[in-house]
Design a protein around this motif. Structure first.
Motif, PDB file in Angstrom:
ATOM      1  N   MET A  25      31.210  31.750  33.141  1.00 22.78           N
ATOM      2  CA  MET A  25      32.396  31.254  33.339  1.00 22.78           C
ATOM      3  C   MET A  25      33.043  30.968  34.786  1.00 22.78           C
ATOM      4  N   LYS A  26      33.118  29.648  34.823  1.00 20.45           N
ATOM      5  CA  LYS A  26      33.500  29.220  36.144  1.00 20.45           C
ATOM      6  C   LYS A  26      34.947  28.941  36.373  1.00 20.45           C
ATOM      7  N   LEU A  27      35.770  29.552  37.255  1.00 23.24           N
ATOM      8  CA  LEU A  27      37.216  29.376  37.237  1.00 23.24           C
ATOM      9  C   LEU A  27      37.332  27.959  37.803  1.00 23.24           C
ATOM     10  N   SER A  28      38.420  27.524  37.310  1.00 21.94           N
ATOM     11  CA  SER A  28      38.817  26.160  37.796  1.00 21.94           C
ATOM     12  C   SER A  28      39.415  26.223  39.333  1.00 21.94           C
ATOM     13  N   ALA A  29      38.934  25.431  40.128  1.00 25.06           N
ATOM     14  CA  ALA A  29      39.461  25.399  41.452  1.00 25.06           C
ATOM     15  C   ALA A  29      40.827  24.833  41.508  1.00 25.06           C
ATOM     16  N   LYS A  30      41.085  24.151  40.851  1.00 24.06           N
ATOM     17  CA  LYS A  30      42.475  23.547  40.687  1.00 24.06           C
ATOM     18  C   LYS A  30      43.572  24.555  40.320  1.00 24.06           C
ATOM     19  N   THR A  31      43.239  25.211  39.353  1.00 17.05           N
ATOM     20  CA  THR A  31      44.290  26.306  38.987  1.00 17.05           C
ATOM     21  C   THR A  31      44.463  27.391  39.902  1.00 17.05           C
ATOM     22  N   LEU A  61      46.017  30.924  45.072  1.00 22.48           N
ATOM     23  CA  LEU A  61      45.639  31.988  45.333  1.00 22.48           C
ATOM     24  C   LEU A  61      44.581  32.196  46.393  1.00 22.48           C
ATOM     25  N   PHE A  62      43.531  31.262  46.392  1.00 24.51           N
ATOM     26  CA  PHE A  62      42.563  30.978  47.324  1.00 24.51           C
ATOM     27  C   PHE A  62      43.236  30.738  48.773  1.00 24.51           C
ATOM     28  N   ARG A  63      44.170  30.072  48.860  1.00 31.91           N
ATOM     29  CA  ARG A  63      44.727  29.693  49.806  1.00 31.91           C
ATOM     30  C   ARG A  63      45.708  30.905  50.397  1.00 31.91           C
ATOM     31  N   LEU A  64      45.965  31.711  49.935  1.00 32.38           N
ATOM     32  CA  LEU A  64      46.496  33.099  50.133  1.00 32.38           C
ATOM     33  C   LEU A  64      45.377  33.969  50.896  1.00 32.38           C
ATOM     34  N   ILE A  65      44.468  34.135  49.948  1.00 32.06           N
ATOM     35  CA  ILE A  65      43.404  35.139  50.429  1.00 32.06           C
ATOM     36  C   ILE A  65      42.574  34.568  51.647  1.00 32.06           C
ATOM     37  N   ARG A  66      42.491  33.288  51.794  1.00 32.04           N
ATOM     38  CA  ARG A  66      42.007  32.814  52.914  1.00 32.04           C
ATOM     39  C   ARG A  66      43.078  32.966  54.229  1.00 32.04           C
ATOM     40  N   ARG A  67      44.325  32.842  53.953  1.00 37.35           N
ATOM     41  CA  ARG A  67      45.288  33.086  55.146  1.00 37.35           C
ATOM     42  C   ARG A  67      45.059  34.764  55.503  1.00 37.35           C
ATOM     43  N   ILE A  82      35.359  42.977  42.113  1.00 35.42           N
ATOM     44  CA  ILE A  82      35.629  41.844  42.866  1.00 35.42           C
ATOM     45  C   ILE A  82      35.146  40.477  42.193  1.00 35.42           C
ATOM     46  N   ALA A  83      34.609  40.600  40.924  1.00 31.42           N
ATOM     47  CA  ALA A  83      33.985  39.323  40.118  1.00 31.42           C
ATOM     48  C   ALA A  83      35.104  38.516  40.361  1.00 31.42           C
ATOM     49  N   PRO A  84      36.450  38.683  39.532  1.00 27.49           N
ATOM     50  CA  PRO A  84      37.318  37.549  39.323  1.00 27.49           C
ATOM     51  C   PRO A  84      37.628  36.825  41.004  1.00 27.49           C
ATOM     52  N   LEU A  85      37.883  37.815  42.016  1.00 29.42           N
ATOM     53  CA  LEU A  85      38.150  37.385  43.229  1.00 29.42           C
ATOM     54  C   LEU A  85      37.162  36.253  43.808  1.00 29.42           C
ATOM     55  N   SER A  86      35.794  36.803  43.500  1.00 33.23           N
ATOM     56  CA  SER A  86      34.514  36.024  43.973  1.00 33.23           C
ATOM     57  C   SER A  86      34.595  34.630  43.502  1.00 33.23           C
ATOM     58  N   ALA A  87      34.796  34.582  42.149  1.00 33.65           N
ATOM     59  CA  ALA A  87      34.906  33.292  41.719  1.00 33.65           C
ATOM     60  C   ALA A  87      35.874  32.536  42.015  1.00 33.65           C
ATOM     61  N   VAL A  88      37.129  32.850  42.372  1.00 31.00           N
ATOM     62  CA  VAL A  88      38.178  32.109  42.952  1.00 31.00           C
ATOM     63  C   VAL A  88      37.781  31.569  44.226  1.00 31.00           C
ATOM     64  N   VAL A  89      37.331  32.572  45.191  1.00 28.30           N
ATOM     65  CA  VAL A  89      37.118  32.490  46.816  1.00 28.30           C
ATOM     66  C   VAL A  89      35.873  31.353  46.656  1.00 28.30           C
ATOM     67  N   PHE A  90      34.944  31.570  46.100  1.00 28.01           N
ATOM     68  CA  PHE A  90      33.606  30.683  46.371  1.00 28.01           C
ATOM     69  C   PHE A  90      33.515  29.407  45.474  1.00 28.01           C
ATOM     70  N   ASN A  91      34.648  29.167  44.668  1.00 30.21           N
ATOM     71  CA  ASN A  91      34.854  28.015  43.992  1.00 30.21           C
ATOM     72  C   ASN A  91      35.742  26.996  44.652  1.00 30.21           C
ATOM     73  N   ASN A  92      36.504  27.614  45.482  1.00 33.60           N
ATOM     74  CA  ASN A  92      37.714  26.913  46.353  1.00 33.60           C
ATOM     75  C   ASN A  92      37.104  26.958  47.936  1.00 33.60           C
ATOM     76  N   ALA A  93      36.131  27.484  48.381  1.00 34.02           N
ATOM     77  CA  ALA A  93      35.859  27.394  49.812  1.00 34.02           C
ATOM     78  C   ALA A  93      34.905  26.190  49.608  1.00 34.02           C
ATOM     79  N   ARG A  94      34.652  25.696  50.958  1.00 35.39           N
ATOM     80  CA  ARG A  94      33.484  24.611  51.043  1.00 35.39           C
ATOM     81  C   ARG A  94      32.085  25.117  50.935  1.00 35.39           C
ATOM     82  N   THR A  95      31.915  25.233  49.591  1.00 34.73           N
ATOM     83  CA  THR A  95      30.337  25.744  49.339  1.00 34.73           C
ATOM     84  C   THR A  95      29.684  24.820  48.326  1.00 34.73           C
ATOM     85  N   ILE A  96      28.345  25.155  48.546  1.00 37.30           N
ATOM     86  CA  ILE A  96      27.255  24.224  47.646  1.00 37.30           C
ATOM     87  C   ILE A  96      26.638  25.581  46.826  1.00 37.30           C
TER      88      ILE A  96
END
Length: 252
Positions: free
Chosen positions: A1-7, A11-17, A103-117
């Motif tokens: 299951m790969k969470l949608s970066a768009k969706t 939340l990612f921006r909040l976590i990053r902040r 941490i699994a849901p948060l990990s998917a949100v963070v790493f699918n939205n960050a600048r990652t490969i």
């Protein structure tokens, strides 16, 4: 299951902040050593410090290799426990088993939205290399943390060397020899230090280049660490802090 970066982007921006506010401020030294345009920056992982530093302190044209399992909710728990917490004391491992699921849901949100490969160690590695070379061809930089659980010295663990192979298709497609830049992250000194690059030589056999470049990078990272004031190194392995090694062992 790969969470949608768009969706999940808000939340990612909040976590990053929140991380940006809470994470200790770092001084980045040596950016002048990074060539203009394409380059691969290679550093010590320092557990979660490496990815955090890259996301917060490197520019938008830097992309970090990330274990593909950390981007998939179903794969996070087993990977996270094995990679982060498997060496924790037996009496506390039950806690980290539970934490790996939390941490699994948060990990998917963070790493699918960050600048990652995403990086894989099966046939999907071809996709990793294709994506990486595509970024490099567009003048981007790629950050790689290639340590694994085999000790090299008191500062770093040994490097898996196949990441050097991205230089071959990059050279084939551009005619340019790729530079690899050593990076030492010292959270206890609040510093990130970039050293002098080494350039891939397309004329040499790839086996020779893997060893030559990895040896250079590991030795440069060690040298940077030893040139700093004596400090506790944050190791690759997630061990108790009281066991963190000194940058220069006392017996020396």
């Amino acid at each position: 299951m790969k969470l949608s970066a768009k969706t999940f982007d808000p939340l990612f921006r909040l976590i990053r902040r929140v991380v940006d506010i809470c994470y200790p401020k770092q001084q980045v030294v040596g950016f002048e050593n990074v060539p203009d345009g394409a380059a691969v920056i290679v550093g010590n992982h320092t557990q979660m410090n490496g990815p955090i530093v890259c996301e917060l302190y490197f520019s938008e044209d830097c992309f970090t290799w990330c274990a593909g399992q950390m981007m998939n909710v179903r794969e996070v728990p087993s990977y996270a426990f094995a990679d982060f917490w498997s060496e924790k004391p037996l009496r506390s491992r039950w806690f980290y088993k539970i934490l790996s699921y939390l941490i699994a849901p948060l990990s998917a949100v963070v790493f699918n939205n960050a600048r990652t490969i995403p990086v894989y160690h099966d046939s999907r590695i071809l996709t990793t290399f294709k994506t990486t070379v595509g970024k490099l061809k567009n003048g981007k930089r790629v950050v790689i943390f290639p340590e694994y659980a085999k000790e090299y010295n008191n500062v770093i663990c040994d490097f898996r060397d196949r990441f050097i192979d991205v230089a071959k298709p990059y050279y084939r497609q551009t005619g340019k020899e790729l530079s690899f830049v050593p990076m030492y992250i010292a959270p206890n000194l609040k510093k990130v230090i970039l050293g002098k690059p080494v350039k891939f030589c397309a004329e040499n056999p790839i086996e020779e280049e893997r060893r030559r470049i990895c040896d250079y990078l590991m030795n440069e990272i060690t040298g940077i660490a030893e040139a700093c004031p004596v400090h506790r190194v944050v190791p690759y392995k997630n061990i108790p802090k009281k066991l963190y090694p000194l940058s220069i062992p006392k017996e020396r």
